[in-house]
Design an enzyme around this catalytic site. Structure first.
Site, short mmCIF file in Angstrom:
data_model
loop_
_atom_site.label_atom_id
_atom_site.label_comp_id
_atom_site.label_asym_id
_atom_site.label_seq_id
_atom_site.Cartn_x
_atom_site.Cartn_y
_atom_site.Cartn_z
N PHE A 1 0.84 -1.19 0.00
CA PHE A 1 0.00 0.00 0.00
C PHE A 1 0.88 1.24 0.00
O PHE A 1 2.05 1.21 0.39
CB PHE A 1 -0.94 0.02 1.22
CG PHE A 1 -0.25 0.33 2.53
CD1 PHE A 1 -0.16 1.63 3.00
CD2 PHE A 1 0.29 -0.69 3.29
CE1 PHE A 1 0.46 1.91 4.20
CE2 PHE A 1 0.92 -0.42 4.50
CZ PHE A 1 1.00 0.89 4.96
N CYS A 2 0.30 2.33 -0.49
CA CYS A 2 0.95 3.64 -0.44
C CYS A 2 -0.14 4.70 -0.37
O CYS A 2 -1.31 4.38 -0.18
CB CYS A 2 1.88 3.86 -1.64
SG CYS A 2 1.06 3.79 -3.24
N THR A 3 0.22 5.95 -0.53
CA THR A 3 -0.74 7.04 -0.34
C THR A 3 -1.90 6.99 -1.32
O THR A 3 -3.07 7.00 -0.94
CB THR A 3 -0.03 8.40 -0.44
OG1 THR A 3 1.09 8.42 0.44
CG2 THR A 3 -0.98 9.54 -0.09
N GLY B 1 -1.52 4.96 -4.55
CA GLY B 1 -1.45 3.77 -5.39
C GLY B 1 -0.31 3.75 -6.40
O GLY B 1 0.11 2.67 -6.82
N ILE C 1 -4.33 4.66 0.40
CA ILE C 1 -4.93 4.95 1.70
C ILE C 1 -6.10 5.92 1.55
O ILE C 1 -7.10 5.84 2.29
CB ILE C 1 -3.87 5.53 2.66
CG1 ILE C 1 -2.66 4.61 2.74
CG2 ILE C 1 -4.44 5.75 4.05
CD1 ILE C 1 -1.43 5.25 3.33
#
Length: 623
Positions: A361-363, A365, A393
């Site tokens: 996951f990241c901020t 995508g 997220i």
């Protein structure tokens, strides 16, 4: 006499009127109670307008011809030598919004809820998105796209701002829009939101195939100070720099739901590496409950310090009464994206991931796209599958307003600074004086993550004052009290002897603040003393009196126990450089402009950076 004796009917009439009066009074009381109960009820939530309503009155942006080169550009440092900066026609500062809030409060105090005067507050909206294109764009198409975006920002939708990175790979963007207030009949929130829907429609008009499935993440109803004051168009070679060969990365997600077929041969014989399987927020949430899964945080460590996906571990521990479980959270502790390849190459990392279901996951995508493809190319056959959170997220917190398994704040790269569950407006802006601290459990969790002031070590989770690590350049958490002491130190520098020495020592101590990573790794060499190449991945020593965190470029090796030699210091494995030197150049110019030129009136340079009092206008000299 008989006619005079008619009290009974009169009495009956009196009784009837009393009954009617009582009934009327009762009805009035019920009406008052009904009105009171309606007043106590929270106002009904406005229905979200449909896309058709947003697209009403849409006027397409004028098309552009294919051009060889985008000419309307200027240099923003060595990283962005051909960038475009367009100022937004609307900008709302903190002073204006504070004045507006003060007027609104005064109006309520003077007239109560009976006032018919309405103060219209400006609003802002954001849209976050990225799009890898396949096939890639030509350089000519990239130039045309930049010209197209410039025309939109300058004339067609002049109330937008933000940052847009464009390359032959595609686009990565954070765009804001603010209400203009030109039409009082149009709701401010709707106007800002509609502008962004029209903007994304413009993108689809430019290339329908490229943007047909783009995940546009809209955030509406923000305060007006969340709007960017200018639009920056940044031509880049890579949307996210990983230092990975193009053949080892995917530009689109084509992996099957079962995770098979991670590496294929394309028609022209080149290796095609597939990224992770995209999961929406609900499916990702369910997968976080699996005991055979690991969840990798593809963001930088300074982002992970204030929020992460580890709620599933605590929830599973409660369910199993101490047994633990759920997807194991892994923080690679990266300073920047280029650290991912070296972290994945470590044997300890491979052991943690082998035989596991790998989640990422990241901020928003985009960082997962390249990272998941690279992981598939390296150890895809040793894991059960690679999955990533679609929309990042941002999308997860929208699906789970209570936070779900997310704990803490999501660091974002816009005016909101960081957002948490149920708080889309974020932390950005002025720190409110007198704001109470968090709960004891929250403070303990912040300390456990390393979210503490780098100076006084108290729990803190806001990056303010643009403080950076002395030895690697990443943002550093410094609390409001310590920042205030730093400002007071500068103001109170007047004095003599010991007082001045103490002030200078305090200022130097604040300047040398290091991030938790550098402290734990024993890094002491200032970032400015290392000449970094390849975007900070590898270092070239300016002096041979220290060792580097990595192997490349070392003139001296560490001892077998990993500790540096007595006459050596240690440099960070990577250093975060900001803006390609553009901001530092402007800062230096401001500093030089306050120093008198040593050649004085004899200086022949008309563009001399230093101060020339004889060249100042007479009016300015007088002031």
């Amino acid at each position: 006499n008989l006619k005079k004796k008619k009290p009974p009917p009169a009495a009956a009439n009196t009784t009837t009127s009393k009954t009617n009066a009582a009934a009327s009074s009762s009805a009035t009381e019920k009406q008052i109670e009904s009105q009171s109960s309606q007043a106590l009820k929270p106002p009904a939530k406005k229905a979200q307008p449909t896309l058709e309503e947003y697209h009403a009155n849409y006027i397409p942006a004028p098309p552009v011809k294919i051009v060889k080169e985008h000419t309307d550009s200027k240099s923003l440092g060595k990283w962005f030598p051909k960038a475009s900066v367009i100022k937004s026609k609307v900008s709302y500062g903190n002073d204006y919004l504070a004045k507006l809030a003060k007027e609104k409060k005064k109006l309520q105090n003077d007239n109560g809820n009976n006032s018919t005067t309405v103060i219209k507050e400006p609003k802002a909206s954001l849209v976050l998105f990225y799009q890898y294109v396949n096939p890639t764009w030509s350089n000519a198409k990239v130039s045309s796209f930049l010209t197209y975006l410039t025309n939109i920002a300058q004339t067609h939708r002049a109330n937008i701002g933000g940052r847009i990175r464009v390359s032959t790979e595609g686009i990565n963007a954070t765009v804001s829009a603010a209400s203009t207030g030109e039409n009082n009949d149009v709701d401010a929130e709707f106007e800002a939101a509609q502008t962004l829907r029209h903007f994304t429609k413009d993108l689809q008009n430019f290339d329908k195939e490229a943007f047909v499935d783009t995940d546009f993440k809209y955030i509406d109803g923000l305060t007006a100070d969340r709007h960017f004051k200018e639009m920056k168009l940044l031509p880049v070679k890579e949307l996210v720099f990983y230092g990975i060969r193009e053949g080892d990365c995917a530009t689109s997600n084509t992996a099957s739901a079962d995770g098979d077929g991670d590496v294929d041969e394309s028609e022209n014989g080149k290796k095609e590496v597939k990224g992770g399987v995209h999961l929406d927020a609900a499916d990702y949430h369910e997968m976080l409950k699996r005991n055979d899964a690991v969840v990798i945080d593809v963001r930088n460590h300074y982002e992970a310090a204030i929020g992460r996906f580890d709620g599933q571990m605590a929830a599973s521990k409660e369910r199993s009464e101490g047994g633990g479980g759920g997807a194991t959270y892994i923080d690679p502790k990266m300073r920047k994206s280029t650290d991912f390849t070296s972290w994945l190459a470590e044997e300890e990392t491979k052991q943690k991931l082998e035989g596991k279901t790998v989640m990422m996951f990241c901020t928003g995508g985009i960082r997962c796209e390249r990272a998941s493809a690279y992981l598939n190319s390296q150890i895809g056959n040793k894991v059960k599958g690679v999955f990533q959170l679609k929309g990042g997220i941002e999308r997860y917190l929208k699906e789970f307003p209570d936070g779900g398994f997310w704990r803490g704040k999501n660091f974002v790269f816009d005016k909101r600074e960081a957002i948490s569950a149920g708080d889309i407006n974020g932390d950005g802006g002025v720190i409110r004086i007198g704001k109470k601290g968090g709960k004891k459990e929250e403070e303990e969790k912040l300390l456990e993550w390393g979210a503490e002031c780098a100076k006084c070590k108290k729990p803190w989770d806001r990056y303010i004052g643009k403080r950076k690590c002395y030895t690697c350049g990443v943002p550093v958490l410094v609390c409001n009290d310590c920042m205030s002491q730093s400002s007071s130190t500068k103001k109170n520098k007047k004095g003599k002897g010991a007082a001045v020495a103490a002030t200078d020592a305090a200022a130097e101590d604040m300047k040398r603040i290091r991030c938790p990573l550098c402290v734990s790794e024993g890094v002491t060499v200032p970032a400015e003393d290392v000449e970094w190449t390849d975007n900070g991945v590898r270092g070239r020593l300016r002096a041979t009196s220290f060792s580097e965190g990595g192997d490349e470029g070392n003139d001296k090796k560490d001892t077998n126990d990993g500790a540096p030699k007595q006459n050596e210091s240690k440099a960070a494995k990577s250093v975060l450089k900001w803006g390609g030197g553009h901001a530092k150049k402007k800062k230096d110019q401001r500093s030089w402009s306050r120093r008198p030129c040593q050649f004085g009136a004899d200086c022949v340079r008309k563009d001399c950076f230093f101060y020339h009092p004889e060249r100042e206008p007479k009016s300015r000299k007088a002031t």
